[in-house]
Design a protein around this motif. Structure first.
Motif, PDB file in Angstrom:
ATOM      1  N   ASP A  80       0.814  -1.218   0.000  1.00 34.18           N
ATOM      2  CA  ASP A  80       0.000   0.000   0.000  1.00 34.18           C
ATOM      3  C   ASP A  80       0.842   1.259   0.000  1.00 34.18           C
ATOM      4  O   ASP A  80       0.524   2.230  -0.685  1.00 34.18           O
ATOM      5  CB  ASP A  80      -0.943  -0.011   1.213  1.00 34.18           C
ATOM      6  CG  ASP A  80      -2.109  -0.969   0.986  1.00 34.18           C
ATOM      7  OD1 ASP A  80      -2.313  -1.375  -0.173  1.00 34.18           O
ATOM      8  OD2 ASP A  80      -2.801  -1.309   1.958  1.00 34.18           O
ATOM      9  N   ALA A  83       2.304   1.610  -3.401  1.00 33.06           N
ATOM     10  CA  ALA A  83       1.245   1.957  -4.353  1.00 33.06           C
ATOM     11  C   ALA A  83       0.875   3.433  -4.240  1.00 33.06           C
ATOM     12  O   ALA A  83       0.734   4.131  -5.254  1.00 33.06           O
ATOM     13  CB  ALA A  83       0.016   1.079  -4.097  1.00 33.06           C
ATOM     14  N   LEU A  86       3.738   5.573  -5.634  1.00 31.77           N
ATOM     15  CA  LEU A  86       3.777   5.520  -7.096  1.00 31.77           C
ATOM     16  C   LEU A  86       2.666   6.373  -7.699  1.00 31.77           C
ATOM     17  O   LEU A  86       2.890   7.140  -8.639  1.00 31.77           O
ATOM     18  CB  LEU A  86       3.633   4.071  -7.578  1.00 31.77           C
ATOM     19  CG  LEU A  86       4.889   3.193  -7.546  1.00 31.77           C
ATOM     20  CD1 LEU A  86       4.529   1.743  -7.811  1.00 31.77           C
ATOM     21  CD2 LEU A  86       5.912   3.687  -8.562  1.00 31.77           C
ATOM     22  N   ALA A  87       1.477   6.210  -7.156  1.00 30.95           N
ATOM     23  CA  ALA A  87       0.330   6.949  -7.684  1.00 30.95           C
ATOM     24  C   ALA A  87       0.556   8.451  -7.583  1.00 30.95           C
ATOM     25  O   ALA A  87       0.169   9.217  -8.470  1.00 30.95           O
ATOM     26  CB  ALA A  87      -0.932   6.546  -6.933  1.00 30.95           C
ATOM     27  N   ILE A  90       3.999   9.512 -10.028  1.00 28.98           N
ATOM     28  CA  ILE A  90       4.070   9.251 -11.465  1.00 28.98           C
ATOM     29  C   ILE A  90       2.712   9.414 -12.130  1.00 28.98           C
ATOM     30  O   ILE A  90       1.901   8.484 -12.142  1.00 28.98           O
ATOM     31  CB  ILE A  90       4.580   7.820 -11.739  1.00 28.98           C
ATOM     32  CG1 ILE A  90       5.655   7.412 -10.742  1.00 28.98           C
ATOM     33  CG2 ILE A  90       5.042   7.681 -13.176  1.00 28.98           C
ATOM     34  CD1 ILE A  90       7.014   7.952 -11.011  1.00 28.98           C
ATOM     35  N   ILE A  93       1.330   6.840 -14.904  1.00 29.91           N
ATOM     36  CA  ILE A  93       0.742   5.525 -14.642  1.00 29.91           C
ATOM     37  C   ILE A  93      -0.771   5.630 -14.795  1.00 29.91           C
ATOM     38  O   ILE A  93      -1.421   6.369 -14.064  1.00 29.91           O
ATOM     39  CB  ILE A  93       1.077   5.027 -13.223  1.00 29.91           C
ATOM     40  CG1 ILE A  93       2.587   4.939 -13.033  1.00 29.91           C
ATOM     41  CG2 ILE A  93       0.436   3.665 -12.961  1.00 29.91           C
ATOM     42  CD1 ILE A  93       3.002   4.548 -11.616  1.00 29.91           C
ATOM     43  N   ASP A  95      -2.848   2.613 -15.232  1.00 30.26           N
ATOM     44  CA  ASP A  95      -3.439   1.454 -14.555  1.00 30.26           C
ATOM     45  C   ASP A  95      -2.486   0.981 -13.472  1.00 30.26           C
ATOM     46  O   ASP A  95      -1.265   1.000 -13.667  1.00 30.26           O
ATOM     47  CB  ASP A  95      -3.656   0.278 -15.523  1.00 30.26           C
ATOM     48  CG  ASP A  95      -4.786   0.516 -16.500  1.00 30.26           C
ATOM     49  OD1 ASP A  95      -5.305   1.644 -16.529  1.00 30.26           O
ATOM     50  OD2 ASP A  95      -5.124  -0.430 -17.234  1.00 30.26           O
ATOM     51  N   MET A  96      -3.028   0.531 -12.352  1.00 30.36           N
ATOM     52  CA  MET A  96      -2.188  -0.022 -11.304  1.00 30.36           C
ATOM     53  C   MET A  96      -2.912  -1.174 -10.620  1.00 30.36           C
ATOM     54  O   MET A  96      -4.006  -0.996 -10.084  1.00 30.36           O
ATOM     55  CB  MET A  96      -1.832   1.049 -10.276  1.00 30.36           C
ATOM     56  CG  MET A  96      -1.001   0.503  -9.132  1.00 30.36           C
ATOM     57  SD  MET A  96      -0.683   1.732  -7.844  1.00 30.36           S
ATOM     58  CE  MET A  96       0.539   2.750  -8.632  1.00 30.36           C
ATOM     59  N   HIS A  97      -2.283  -2.356 -10.671  1.00 28.73           N
ATOM     60  CA  HIS A  97      -2.864  -3.535 -10.043  1.00 28.73           C
ATOM     61  C   HIS A  97      -1.839  -4.210  -9.150  1.00 28.73           C
ATOM     62  O   HIS A  97      -0.652  -4.244  -9.479  1.00 28.73           O
ATOM     63  CB  HIS A  97      -3.309  -4.550 -11.103  1.00 28.73           C
ATOM     64  CG  HIS A  97      -4.226  -4.005 -12.129  1.00 28.73           C
ATOM     65  ND1 HIS A  97      -5.592  -4.080 -12.035  1.00 28.73           N
ATOM     66  CD2 HIS A  97      -3.976  -3.357 -13.294  1.00 28.73           C
ATOM     67  CE1 HIS A  97      -6.141  -3.514 -13.100  1.00 28.73           C
ATOM     68  NE2 HIS A  97      -5.184  -3.063 -13.880  1.00 28.73           N
ATOM     69  N   THR A  98      -2.302  -4.751  -8.052  1.00 28.22           N
ATOM     70  CA  THR A  98      -1.500  -5.679  -7.272  1.00 28.22           C
ATOM     71  C   THR A  98      -1.829  -7.077  -7.769  1.00 28.22           C
ATOM     72  O   THR A  98      -3.004  -7.439  -7.872  1.00 28.22           O
ATOM     73  CB  THR A  98      -1.832  -5.574  -5.773  1.00 28.22           C
ATOM     74  OG1 THR A  98      -1.518  -4.257  -5.315  1.00 28.22           O
ATOM     75  CG2 THR A  98      -1.031  -6.587  -4.967  1.00 28.22           C
ATOM     76  N   VAL A  99      -0.778  -7.845  -8.098  1.00 25.96           N
ATOM     77  CA  VAL A  99      -1.017  -9.133  -8.735  1.00 25.96           C
ATOM     78  C   VAL A  99      -0.258 -10.259  -8.041  1.00 25.96           C
ATOM     79  O   VAL A  99       0.685 -10.022  -7.287  1.00 25.96           O
ATOM     80  CB  VAL A  99      -0.592  -9.089 -10.222  1.00 25.96           C
ATOM     81  CG1 VAL A  99      -1.459  -8.138 -11.013  1.00 25.96           C
ATOM     82  CG2 VAL A  99       0.873  -8.734 -10.343  1.00 25.96           C
ATOM     83  N   THR A 100      -0.699 -11.474  -8.339  1.00 20.51           N
ATOM     84  CA  THR A 100       0.036 -12.657  -7.903  1.00 20.51           C
ATOM     85  C   THR A 100       1.143 -12.944  -8.913  1.00 20.51           C
ATOM     86  O   THR A 100       1.152 -12.408 -10.013  1.00 20.51           O
ATOM     87  CB  THR A 100      -0.877 -13.890  -7.862  1.00 20.51           C
ATOM     88  OG1 THR A 100      -1.305 -14.190  -9.198  1.00 20.51           O
ATOM     89  CG2 THR A 100      -2.091 -13.634  -6.998  1.00 20.51           C
ATOM     90  N   MET A 105       3.393  -5.934  -8.592  1.00 18.81           N
ATOM     91  CA  MET A 105       2.451  -4.995  -9.184  1.00 18.81           C
ATOM     92  C   MET A 105       2.591  -4.986 -10.697  1.00 18.81           C
ATOM     93  O   MET A 105       3.666  -5.234 -11.244  1.00 18.81           O
ATOM     94  CB  MET A 105       2.691  -3.580  -8.649  1.00 18.81           C
ATOM     95  CG  MET A 105       2.615  -3.501  -7.141  1.00 18.81           C
ATOM     96  SD  MET A 105       2.484  -1.806  -6.576  1.00 18.81           S
ATOM     97  CE  MET A 105       0.756  -1.523  -6.846  1.00 18.81           C
ATOM     98  N   GLN A 106       1.475  -4.686 -11.306  1.00 13.58           N
ATOM     99  CA  GLN A 106       1.439  -4.593 -12.757  1.00 13.58           C
ATOM    100  C   GLN A 106       0.949  -3.191 -13.118  1.00 13.58           C
ATOM    101  O   GLN A 106      -0.138  -2.789 -12.706  1.00 13.58           O
ATOM    102  CB  GLN A 106       0.474  -5.647 -13.299  1.00 13.58           C
ATOM    103  CG  GLN A 106       0.009  -5.438 -14.689  1.00 13.58           C
ATOM    104  CD  GLN A 106       0.816  -6.245 -15.702  1.00 13.58           C
ATOM    105  OE1 GLN A 106       1.385  -5.692 -16.620  1.00 13.58           O
ATOM    106  NE2 GLN A 106       0.897  -7.545 -15.504  1.00 13.58           N
TER     107      GLN A 106
END
Lengths: 157, 157
Positions: A80, A83, A86-87, A90, A93, A95-100, A105-106
């Motif tokens: 968090d 995230a 970054l938000a 930048i 950016i 799209d921002m996703h937390t991914v497996t 992050m993607q």
DNA sequence: GGTGAAAGGTCATTAAG
DNA sequence: CTTAATGACCTTTCACC
């Protein structure tokens, strides 16, 4: 939520002509005005239609390049916090996703050209908590936010 | 295209309240209606505002899961052919990009649950020309299609 | 189906860079 | 001199009764 062909047709109609009056929708669908109004209310209520919003194209602003960025994060800092940082830092950016998976992050980022993309990636790497990044450039965007086939597929089921 | 603070403020206003009348926009921005109209015309003309579209949320239809899928393609078949086949066969694909890097294509797909996601990935793998896929699930979507910071950043420059 | 109201587009005028 | 904003007019169309 369960939708039928009429809902799908209404969504398709509004996708083609977003600011179409209710009266006109009813006429083209061959149903009463009240029907259209109640269907729209239900779709809004269940969150299917979030709203009618202006679609902004970054390319119109000169951001011709799109890239995807996989970000590995320093576990001690926490998702968090990174995230949020970054938000804030930048604006490129989109799209921002937390991914497996391997990455944590993607991101989807845009830039005017290759030089500026490098600058964006550098700035991302400099954000505290970002351990490593890997990126790939989008050579072609076939489509984005394509939901109509999904809607019709759902209505057909 | 070069935009100024007035353009940015207008875009921000329309993003917050998409169906705001031109008159009201003008009032809140402290300018004349004609100004707003001409600015909007310019923004449309330069492709900054693609249009006013209904925003459909797949989650409202029960598609709670989002996943990213990197697709490797059989070089002999060709990107376009595979892209077309994928687009036709899999309605659950909402984004599709051709990218540089290890993978050839980057997809964003949605599904009702883990089981159905598996089915979607299976169907993708079965498309002729698809050599290999690797996917990661989105645990959290921080934001998507975020353009406001970009617009304001551009206006400030 | 009729009525009131408001939106959007166009125009000439005027101020500013 | 060029560019852009302003304010008013007009036509069309929507929502309400």
């Amino acid at each position: 939520m369960r939708i039928d062909e009429l809902d799908a047709a209404l969504i398709r109609l509004l996708t083609d002509s977003p600011q179409l009056p209710v009266l006109e929708c009813a006429r083209r669908l061959g149903v009463a005005r009240g029907t259209v109004i109640s269907r729209l209310a239900r779709l809004h209520e269940h969150g299917v239609i979030e709203g009618i919003v202006p679609r902004i194209d970054p390319r119109g602003l000169g951001y011709a390049l799109t890239a995807f960025c996989q970000v590995e994060i320093d576990q001690k800092v926490g998702h968090d916090k990174v995230a949020t940082a970054l938000a804030r830092a930048i604006p490129e950016i989109v799209d921002m996703h937390t991914v497996t998976g391997i990455a944590d992050m993607q991101l989807r980022v845009v830039a005017h050209d290759a030089d500026q993309l490098q600058s964006v990636l550098d700035r991302i790497a400099l954000v505290p908590g970002v351990a490593r990044t890997a990126s790939s450039i989008a050579l072609r965007t076939h489509f984005s936010s394509r939901v109509l086939p999904l809607v019709e597929h759902t209505a057909g089921a």
